[in-house]
Design a protein around this motif. Sequence first.
Motif, PDB file in Angstrom:
ATOM      1  N   MET A   1      37.146   5.970  10.065  1.00  0.00           N
ATOM      2  CA  MET A   1      36.562   7.139   9.401  1.00  0.00           C
ATOM      3  C   MET A   1      35.835   8.029  10.422  1.00  0.00           C
ATOM      4  SD  MET A   1      34.927   5.760   5.865  1.00  0.00           S
ATOM      5  CE  MET A   1      35.911   5.198   4.496  1.00  0.00           C
ATOM      6  N   SER A   2      35.957   9.335  10.262  1.00  0.00           N
ATOM      7  CA  SER A   2      35.353  10.240  11.237  1.00  0.00           C
ATOM      8  C   SER A   2      34.112  10.945  10.725  1.00  0.00           C
ATOM      9  CB  SER A   2      36.350  11.323  11.617  1.00  0.00           C
ATOM     10  OG  SER A   2      37.602  10.771  11.860  1.00  0.00           O
ATOM     11  N   PHE A   3      34.055  11.144   9.403  1.00  0.00           N
ATOM     12  CA  PHE A   3      32.970  11.967   8.853  1.00  0.00           C
ATOM     13  C   PHE A   3      32.003  11.160   8.001  1.00  0.00           C
ATOM     14  CE2 PHE A   3      36.824  14.561   9.287  1.00  0.00           C
ATOM     15  CZ  PHE A   3      36.372  15.419  10.280  1.00  0.00           C
ATOM     16  N   VAL A   4      32.381   9.914   7.709  1.00  0.00           N
ATOM     17  CA  VAL A   4      31.602   9.061   6.813  1.00  0.00           C
ATOM     18  C   VAL A   4      31.679   7.643   7.367  1.00  0.00           C
ATOM     19  CG1 VAL A   4      31.552   8.107   4.455  1.00  0.00           C
ATOM     20  CG2 VAL A   4      32.177  10.499   4.796  1.00  0.00           C
ATOM     21  N   SER A   5      30.556   6.928   7.342  1.00  0.00           N
ATOM     22  CA  SER A   5      30.653   5.512   7.723  1.00  0.00           C
ATOM     23  C   SER A   5      30.292   4.643   6.521  1.00  0.00           C
ATOM     24  CB  SER A   5      29.750   5.196   8.923  1.00  0.00           C
ATOM     25  OG  SER A   5      28.405   5.174   8.515  1.00  0.00           O
ATOM     26  N   TYR A   6      30.790   3.407   6.555  1.00  0.00           N
ATOM     27  CA  TYR A   6      30.567   2.476   5.439  1.00  0.00           C
ATOM     28  C   TYR A   6      30.146   1.132   6.001  1.00  0.00           C
ATOM     29  CZ  TYR A   6      31.375  -0.517   1.413  1.00  0.00           C
ATOM     30  OH  TYR A   6      31.204  -1.412   0.383  1.00  0.00           O
ATOM     31  N   ARG A   7      29.095   0.562   5.424  1.00  0.00           N
ATOM     32  CA  ARG A   7      28.654  -0.777   5.834  1.00  0.00           C
ATOM     33  C   ARG A   7      28.213  -1.499   4.569  1.00  0.00           C
ATOM     34  NH1 ARG A   7      23.768  -2.456   8.324  1.00  0.00           N
ATOM     35  NH2 ARG A   7      22.958  -0.345   8.188  1.00  0.00           N
ATOM     36  N   PHE A   8      28.602  -2.767   4.446  1.00  0.00           N
ATOM     37  CA  PHE A   8      28.205  -3.532   3.255  1.00  0.00           C
ATOM     38  C   PHE A   8      27.522  -4.815   3.696  1.00  0.00           C
ATOM     39  CE2 PHE A   8      29.004  -6.796   0.029  1.00  0.00           C
ATOM     40  CZ  PHE A   8      28.378  -6.189  -1.059  1.00  0.00           C
ATOM     41  N   GLU A   9      26.359  -5.073   3.132  1.00  0.00           N
ATOM     42  CA  GLU A   9      25.622  -6.281   3.498  1.00  0.00           C
ATOM     43  C   GLU A   9      24.691  -6.647   2.349  1.00  0.00           C
ATOM     44  OE1 GLU A   9      23.215  -7.768   7.489  1.00  0.00           O
ATOM     45  OE2 GLU A   9      23.144  -5.692   6.876  1.00  0.00           O
ATOM     46  N   ASP A  19      28.699  13.491  10.293  1.00  0.00           N
ATOM     47  CA  ASP A  19      29.024  14.724  11.031  1.00  0.00           C
ATOM     48  C   ASP A  19      27.747  15.556  11.193  1.00  0.00           C
ATOM     49  OD1 ASP A  19      30.581  16.598  12.311  1.00  0.00           O
ATOM     50  OD2 ASP A  19      31.562  17.343  10.493  1.00  0.00           O
ATOM     51  N   GLY A  20      26.685  14.865  11.591  1.00  0.00           N
ATOM     52  CA  GLY A  20      25.356  15.493  11.632  1.00  0.00           C
ATOM     53  C   GLY A  20      25.263  16.673  12.578  1.00  0.00           C
ATOM     54  N   ASP A  21      26.023  16.661  13.663  1.00  0.00           N
ATOM     55  CA  ASP A  21      25.938  17.782  14.616  1.00  0.00           C
ATOM     56  C   ASP A  21      26.387  19.081  13.957  1.00  0.00           C
ATOM     57  OD1 ASP A  21      25.031  16.094  16.516  1.00  0.00           O
ATOM     58  OD2 ASP A  21      26.917  15.935  17.640  1.00  0.00           O
ATOM     59  N   ARG A  22      27.269  18.975  12.962  1.00  0.00           N
ATOM     60  CA  ARG A  22      27.752  20.187  12.254  1.00  0.00           C
ATOM     61  C   ARG A  22      27.053  20.363  10.906  1.00  0.00           C
ATOM     62  NH1 ARG A  22      33.052  20.865  10.688  1.00  0.00           N
ATOM     63  NH2 ARG A  22      32.533  23.070  10.657  1.00  0.00           N
ATOM     64  N   GLY A  23      26.069  19.530  10.597  1.00  0.00           N
ATOM     65  CA  GLY A  23      25.338  19.667   9.327  1.00  0.00           C
ATOM     66  C   GLY A  23      26.038  19.002   8.162  1.00  0.00           C
ATOM     67  N   ASN A  24      26.966  18.084   8.451  1.00  0.00           N
ATOM     68  CA  ASN A  24      27.698  17.359   7.397  1.00  0.00           C
ATOM     69  C   ASN A  24      28.330  18.304   6.372  1.00  0.00           C
ATOM     70  OD1 ASN A  24      26.987  14.661   8.356  1.00  0.00           O
ATOM     71  ND2 ASN A  24      24.892  15.255   7.793  1.00  0.00           N
ATOM     72  N   ARG A  56      19.988  16.740  11.266  1.00  0.00           N
ATOM     73  CA  ARG A  56      18.883  17.567  10.763  1.00  0.00           C
ATOM     74  C   ARG A  56      19.073  17.965   9.302  1.00  0.00           C
ATOM     75  NH1 ARG A  56      17.296  23.094  11.283  1.00  0.00           N
ATOM     76  NH2 ARG A  56      19.220  23.831  12.239  1.00  0.00           N
ATOM     77  N   PHE A  57      20.346  17.942   8.823  1.00  0.00           N
ATOM     78  CA  PHE A  57      20.650  18.369   7.450  1.00  0.00           C
ATOM     79  C   PHE A  57      21.222  17.197   6.664  1.00  0.00           C
ATOM     80  CE2 PHE A  57      21.731  21.913  10.331  1.00  0.00           C
ATOM     81  CZ  PHE A  57      20.915  22.919   9.850  1.00  0.00           C
ATOM     82  N   PHE A  58      20.909  17.112   5.375  1.00  0.00           N
ATOM     83  CA  PHE A  58      21.662  16.174   4.537  1.00  0.00           C
ATOM     84  C   PHE A  58      23.089  16.706   4.457  1.00  0.00           C
ATOM     85  CE2 PHE A  58      23.400  14.799   0.452  1.00  0.00           C
ATOM     86  CZ  PHE A  58      23.266  13.431   0.578  1.00  0.00           C
ATOM     87  N   SER A  59      23.245  17.940   4.007  1.00  0.00           N
ATOM     88  CA  SER A  59      24.562  18.603   4.056  1.00  0.00           C
ATOM     89  C   SER A  59      24.382  20.095   3.809  1.00  0.00           C
ATOM     90  CB  SER A  59      25.516  18.021   3.003  1.00  0.00           C
ATOM     91  OG  SER A  59      26.686  18.828   2.916  1.00  0.00           O
ATOM     92  N   VAL A  60      25.115  20.902   4.591  1.00  0.00           N
ATOM     93  CA  VAL A  60      25.078  22.362   4.398  1.00  0.00           C
ATOM     94  C   VAL A  60      26.013  22.789   3.258  1.00  0.00           C
ATOM     95  CG1 VAL A  60      24.436  22.860   6.788  1.00  0.00           C
ATOM     96  CG2 VAL A  60      26.871  22.787   6.159  1.00  0.00           C
TER      97      VAL A  60
END
Length: 256
Positions: A1-9, A19-24, A56-60
């Motif tokens: 995945m490039s724009f979203v990561s997933y972890r389960f625990e 994709d935080g550098d672009r503001g998601n 810096r943004f949750f999402s633009v």
Amino acid sequence: MSFVSYRFESGCARITLTDGDRGNPVHSDMVEELFAAVRRASADSARVIVLSAQGRFFSVGGDLAAFASAADMSNYIDDLADSLHRVVSELVRADAVVVSVVQGPAAGAGFPLAAAADIIIAAQTATFSLGYTKVGLNVDGGTSLLVHSLGLHRSLRLALLNDAISANEALATGLVARVAPDGDLDRVAEKIVDQVLAGPAGGQAATKQLLRATADAAPESALRREALAIRTTAGDPDAREGVGAFLAKRRPEFAR
Ligand SMILES: CC(C)(COP(=O)(O)OP(=O)(O)OC[C@H]1O[C@@H](n2cnc3c(N)ncnc32)[C@H](O)[C@@H]1OP(=O)(O)O)[C@@H](O)C(=O)NCCC(=O)NCCSC(=O)/C=C1/CC=CC=CO1
């Protein structure tokens, strides 16, 4: 995945916009990955889903550069709205308790995405704004959630005037459950996760479904109306003007 990561625990699925550098920004590949991650959380029988974002943004919100460069902007936005609606439906229907962790702006489609959670935690830097009408579109992905969480007239103000509300205003309306200093956000989120995990899975899942059904905030019928509306507004010349004006950093000139 490039724009979203997933972890389960340990019962907790962590879905992060990466994709935080672009503001998601919300575009078709990002939404497909998000949908796959939410489905995976259900397949893993997650008790809690934490939706957070890097940067810096949750999402633009909707990726206006992708809108402008699409071969057919109207079709692109229609398809994107359908895909985003599948994500929102999946989150509100999940048995897991969904917790969104918002720092910085949650703008455009980023707002309904954050608001689809059952519990919203905000950093002091968080702001919530819609932006859709600023770029010639109608609000999409959460009209039912907005009216239930903010009330009709505040929703109308945000949607029509594109005002942003602060984390503290969102707390006062009940949209947000906790506001924390940015550096303390993760600790506050973990406390909520532990609190949910210590509760009864069956009782919590049933309660979530009952409250959402009573509030009619399992928003399928509203999502259907929104999808129909955006089919029209996305094809209106005002949408091309609004998107182009944002990207050119100028004031839009809508048809009167
Ligand atoms: C409030 C903001 C989000 C942040 O403001 P600020 O901190 O002052 O930062 P800016 O300087 O304005 O922005 C930083 C850079 O990011 C670029 N950018 C911002 N928003 C977008 C975007 N949506 N798409 C693409 N790029 C964006 C901005 O141009 C800056 O780039 P440079 O550094 O190169 O100059 C503020 O930015 C803001 O209000 N943004 C617009 C919010 C918005 O209108 N979003 C779209 C709403 S419509 C929508 O979401 C629709 C759909 C349709 C259906 C389905 C799914 C998705 O979306």
